[in-house]
Structure formats: C-alpha cells, structure tokens
Design an enzyme around this catalytic site. Structure first.
Site, PDB file in Angstrom:
ATOM      1  N   TYR A  37       0.779  -1.298   0.038  1.00 58.40           N
ATOM      2  CA  TYR A  37      -0.125   0.262   0.210  1.00 58.40           C
ATOM      3  C   TYR A  37       0.852   1.109   0.037  1.00 58.40           C
ATOM      4  O   TYR A  37       0.749   2.189  -0.930  1.00 58.40           O
ATOM      5  CB  TYR A  37      -1.023  -0.019   1.187  1.00 58.40           C
ATOM      6  CG  TYR A  37      -1.666   1.320   1.276  1.00 58.40           C
ATOM      7  CD1 TYR A  37      -2.821   1.322   0.804  1.00 58.40           C
ATOM      8  CD2 TYR A  37      -1.450   2.137   2.220  1.00 58.40           C
ATOM      9  CE1 TYR A  37      -3.713   2.315   0.627  1.00 58.40           C
ATOM     10  CE2 TYR A  37      -2.328   3.166   2.430  1.00 58.40           C
ATOM     11  CZ  TYR A  37      -3.342   3.338   1.622  1.00 58.40           C
ATOM     12  OH  TYR A  37      -4.369   4.557   1.728  1.00 58.40           O
ATOM     13  N   LYS A  44       1.216   4.199  -2.831  1.00 60.40           N
ATOM     14  CA  LYS A  44       0.986   5.763  -2.623  1.00 60.40           C
ATOM     15  C   LYS A  44       2.145   6.454  -2.891  1.00 60.40           C
ATOM     16  O   LYS A  44       2.224   7.888  -3.323  1.00 60.40           O
ATOM     17  CB  LYS A  44       0.589   5.950  -1.157  1.00 60.40           C
ATOM     18  CG  LYS A  44      -1.077   5.181  -0.824  1.00 60.40           C
ATOM     19  CD  LYS A  44      -1.883   5.936  -1.710  1.00 60.40           C
ATOM     20  CE  LYS A  44      -3.319   5.333  -1.397  1.00 60.40           C
ATOM     21  NZ  LYS A  44      -4.363   6.023  -2.283  1.00 60.40           N
TER      22      LYS A  44
HETATM   23  N1  LIG Z   1      -8.794   6.148   5.375  1.00 62.60           N
HETATM   24  C1  LIG Z   1      -7.618   6.676   5.526  1.00 62.60           C
HETATM   25  O1  LIG Z   1      -7.098   6.644   6.889  1.00 62.60           O
HETATM   26  C2  LIG Z   1      -7.034   7.427   4.300  1.00 62.60           C
HETATM   27  C3  LIG Z   1      -5.704   7.865   4.694  1.00 62.60           C
HETATM   28  C4  LIG Z   1      -4.827   8.070   3.433  1.00 62.60           C
HETATM   29  C5  LIG Z   1      -5.229   7.860   2.110  1.00 62.60           C
HETATM   30  N2  LIG Z   1      -6.384   7.500   2.021  1.00 62.60           N
HETATM   31  C6  LIG Z   1      -6.951   7.310   0.559  1.00 62.60           C
HETATM   32  O2  LIG Z   1      -8.073   7.907   0.471  1.00 62.60           O
HETATM   33  C7  LIG Z   1      -8.604   7.186  -0.835  1.00 62.60           C
HETATM   34  C8  LIG Z   1     -10.208   6.972  -0.009  1.00 62.60           C
HETATM   35  O3  LIG Z   1     -10.164   6.295   1.051  1.00 62.60           O
HETATM   36  P1  LIG Z   1     -11.426   6.003   1.939  1.00 62.60           P
HETATM   37  O4  LIG Z   1     -10.970   5.852   3.554  1.00 62.60           O
HETATM   38  O5  LIG Z   1     -12.367   6.601   1.721  1.00 62.60           O
HETATM   39  O6  LIG Z   1     -11.625   4.300   1.765  1.00 62.60           O
HETATM   40  P2  LIG Z   1     -13.328   3.741   1.368  1.00 62.60           P
HETATM   41  O7  LIG Z   1     -12.711   2.184   1.422  1.00 62.60           O
HETATM   42  O8  LIG Z   1     -14.119   4.038   2.255  1.00 62.60           O
HETATM   43  O9  LIG Z   1     -13.499   4.093  -0.093  1.00 62.60           O
HETATM   44  C9  LIG Z   1     -12.821   3.594  -1.324  1.00 62.60           C
HETATM   45  C10 LIG Z   1     -13.872   3.801  -2.502  1.00 62.60           C
HETATM   46  O10 LIG Z   1     -13.255   3.300  -3.437  1.00 62.60           O
HETATM   47  C11 LIG Z   1     -13.998   2.655  -4.383  1.00 62.60           C
HETATM   48  N3  LIG Z   1     -13.283   1.765  -5.222  1.00 62.60           N
HETATM   49  C12 LIG Z   1     -12.408   0.757  -5.038  1.00 62.60           C
HETATM   50  N4  LIG Z   1     -12.121   0.285  -6.160  1.00 62.60           N
HETATM   51  C13 LIG Z   1     -12.341   0.985  -7.004  1.00 62.60           C
HETATM   52  C14 LIG Z   1     -12.256   0.755  -8.599  1.00 62.60           C
HETATM   53  N5  LIG Z   1     -11.245  -0.117  -9.177  1.00 62.60           N
HETATM   54  N6  LIG Z   1     -12.813   1.873  -9.306  1.00 62.60           N
HETATM   55  C15 LIG Z   1     -13.370   2.497  -8.737  1.00 62.60           C
HETATM   56  N7  LIG Z   1     -13.956   2.842  -7.398  1.00 62.60           N
HETATM   57  C16 LIG Z   1     -13.303   1.947  -6.547  1.00 62.60           C
HETATM   58  C17 LIG Z   1     -14.835   1.650  -3.318  1.00 62.60           C
HETATM   59  O11 LIG Z   1     -15.965   1.096  -3.689  1.00 62.60           O
HETATM   60  C18 LIG Z   1     -15.091   2.867  -2.373  1.00 62.60           C
HETATM   61  O12 LIG Z   1     -16.210   3.412  -2.446  1.00 62.60           O
HETATM   62  C19 LIG Z   1      -7.907   6.049  -1.267  1.00 62.60           C
HETATM   63  O13 LIG Z   1      -7.431   6.159  -1.991  1.00 62.60           O
HETATM   64  C20 LIG Z   1      -7.227   5.737   0.360  1.00 62.60           C
HETATM   65  O14 LIG Z   1      -6.184   5.071  -0.178  1.00 62.60           O
HETATM   66  C21 LIG Z   1      -7.301   6.899   3.067  1.00 62.60           C
END
Ligand SMILES: NC(=O)c1ccc[n+]([C@@H]2O[C@H](COP(=O)([O-])OP(=O)(O)OC[C@H]3O[C@@H](n4cnc5c(N)ncnc54)[C@H](O)[C@@H]3O)[C@@H](O)[C@H]2O)c1
Length: 262
Positions: A157, A161
């Site tokens: 992961y 990133k």
């Molecule tokens: N939650 C955290 O602490 C955090 C921290 C840093 C970065 N992020 C990043 O933020 C972004 C959103 O994360 P989140 O926490 O809202 O996650 P989440 O799992 O709640 O939401 C992710 C969404 O992406 C969709 N998705 C997954 N694969 C897909 C694909 N192939 N095509 C289209 N949609 C797809 C899922 O259906 C889901 O609705 C991600 O890139 C994640 O890596 C999250």
C-alpha cells in the site's frame, strides 16, 4: 484569485463512500456540478441522490479505475451531461494489511493496479481531455501519509502511494505547458470503512489484539489531537479544484492533522 468551484464540472472517483463521498458533497455545497463515480453502482447513485436532495448538483456513475475504457466512458458521459470537465479527483483506492514477508505477487498487483495504475489512467485520460478542450484543468490525486513513509504491514500500500506522489510530480512536469495543475492530497488516519478494514487486518495478522487498537495507536500523537474525519479533506479539495491554486503544481499536501512533518 478566486477559490470558487461554482459551476465547475468535477469527477470524483471512489466517491460512493468515505473520503471521496465527503469531497463530492463538499464540492457540491460549494456550487460544483459533481460526478460521483465508484465501482459500486449502488453507493454511487445513493450518494448522488443524497447530494441532490440537499440541494447540490450531482450525478452518480459507475467506473472501474483500473479499466481504461471505463474511465474514458466516464469522462465522455460527464462531458455529455455537464458540457465540460474542469477537474478530476483520482481518489479511489484500496488498502491491505500483511506482514512484509508474507505479501504475495497477487497482493502486490491488486493494490498497485487500483492505487497506482488507476491514478495513471485517470491522470492520462483527464489530461488528454483537458488538452483537447484547450482551457487547462485540475487533476487532484489522493495519496497518503503512506506516500511519504513506508509502513511495515502496509508495504505494498505504501509503495502504491509513493507511486501516486511520483505520478503527481511527473504529470505536473508533462502537462504544465497545457495549464493543467496536478497535485495530491495526503490524508493521515481518517475514520472510514478503509480504516475498519486496516484495523481488522492488524488483528488478523496478530499485530494488535483488539478492534480499534491500531487506529488508536496511529492516532495517538496527531498534533491536532484527534484522528481525521472525511470532511477534513473538503477545504483543500475546493482550493485545489479552484483557480486559487492556479500557480501550484506537482505538490502532495499533507492534510493529516500534523502526523508526518515533511
Ligand atoms: N482512510 C484513511 O485513513 C486514508 C488515509 C490516507 C489515504 N487514504 C486514501 O483515500 C482514498 C479514499 O479512501 P477511503 O478511506 O475513503 O476508503 P473507502 O474504502 O471508504 O472508499 C474507497 C472507495 O473506492 C471505491 N473503489 C475501490 N476500487 C475501485 C475501483 N477499481 N474503481 C472505482 N472505485 C473503486 C470503493 O468502492 C469505495 O467506495 C483512497 O485512495 C485511500 O487510499 C485513506
């Protein structure tokens, strides 16, 4: 300078829930016409309905960010509905927890395909469209604190990133002459379903003993004194999608409450 996104046509991928959902709702509250794009058709349309019910302009669409044709269709349908595209948020992502030596080739490809290749394709297709449109545009990628620090049970992961940060810099260099700004947001620990999955992964791997132990541990030293909520990403998203950020490109902004100071 103007920090308004009023009437801007903006796609947000992974917007059916979590961070993307909050960004979409926040942009719509600020007057943007948002396309709520997700691989999950139900959450995409429900989110768009909720935004519309609250007075915003939103349309739900299905996309798989790992599939180029799906992304080109998403952009074409957006232009058909909204008449243009002004900004593209490549936000969809997946997480996976495994001890470093147990990560398999399949684990690597699954995470890299969505998080890194998905951002590559989304950036390429948005840039092609912006260049053809001839008026510049905004590309905003969701990286992470894991794009600045390698975390051991999230090695693949983290690698994905770091790739997002690299793609953001490379695309900024490629497209600056077309007035396309390419920037990234690096969230920290955000309370979404993804963290529930990460937390369970820590327990399953025997790295923690109870639910929320990893979440609490990672959140303990955040300078702002709390973990993030998805709507903490809204202000910076509006800024990066508006003309207020026109002279900024290639940057990956830490929006983590002060977790990783770089
Ligand atoms: N939650 C955290 O602490 C955090 C921290 C840093 C970065 N992020 C990043 O933020 C972004 C959103 O994360 P989140 O926490 O809202 O996650 P989440 O799992 O709640 O939401 C992710 C969404 O992406 C969709 N998705 C997954 N694969 C897909 C694909 N192939 N095509 C289209 N949609 C797809 C899922 O259906 C889901 O609705 C991600 O890139 C994640 O890596 C999250």
């Amino acid at each position: 300078m103007n920090n308004s996104v009023k009437d801007r046509s903006i796609i947000i991928t992974g917007a059916g829930q979590g961070i993307g959902q909050s960004i979409a709702a926040g942009l719509a509250r600020a007057g943007a016409h948002v396309i709520v794009a997700d691989i999950n058709a139900d959450t995409a349309s429900k989110t768009a309905e909720d935004i519309s019910a609250a007075g915003g302009k939103a349309i739900g669409m299905t996309v798989d960010v790992t599939n180029r044709q799906s992304v080109t269709e998403l952009i074409a349908k957006t232009v058909e509905k909204n008449g243009k595209l002004d900004a593209m948020f490549n936000n969809a992502g997946i997480a996976h927890v495994k001890k470093f030596n147990d990560i398999t080739e399949d684990d690597w490809h699954r995470v890299m395909d969505v998080n890194a290749m998905g951002v590559l394709i989304g950036t390429q297709e948005a840039a092609k469209h912006f260049i053809a449109q001839g008026k510049g545009g905004k590309i905003i990628n969701t990286a992470s604190i894991a794009g600045k620090q390698g975390y051991e049970p999230l090695a693949h992961y983290s690698a994905s990133k770091f790739a997002v940060v690299a793609l953001t810099q490379a695309a900024a260099r490629a497209f600056g002459k077309h007035k396309i700004n390419v920037n990234a947001i690096c969230p920290g620990v955000v309370a979404t379903d993804m963290w529930k999955l990460i937390d369970k992964g820590f327990v399953d791997e025997g790295l923690t003993e109870r639910d929320n132990e990893a979440f609490d541990g990672f959140s303990a030293d955040i300078l702002m004194g709390r973990p993030s909520r998805p709507d903490d990403m809204v202000g910076v998203s509006i800024f990066l999608a508006s003309s207020g950020s026109d002279y900024m490109t290639g940057q990956s902004l830490m929006v983590d409450g002060g977790m990783v100071l770089v």
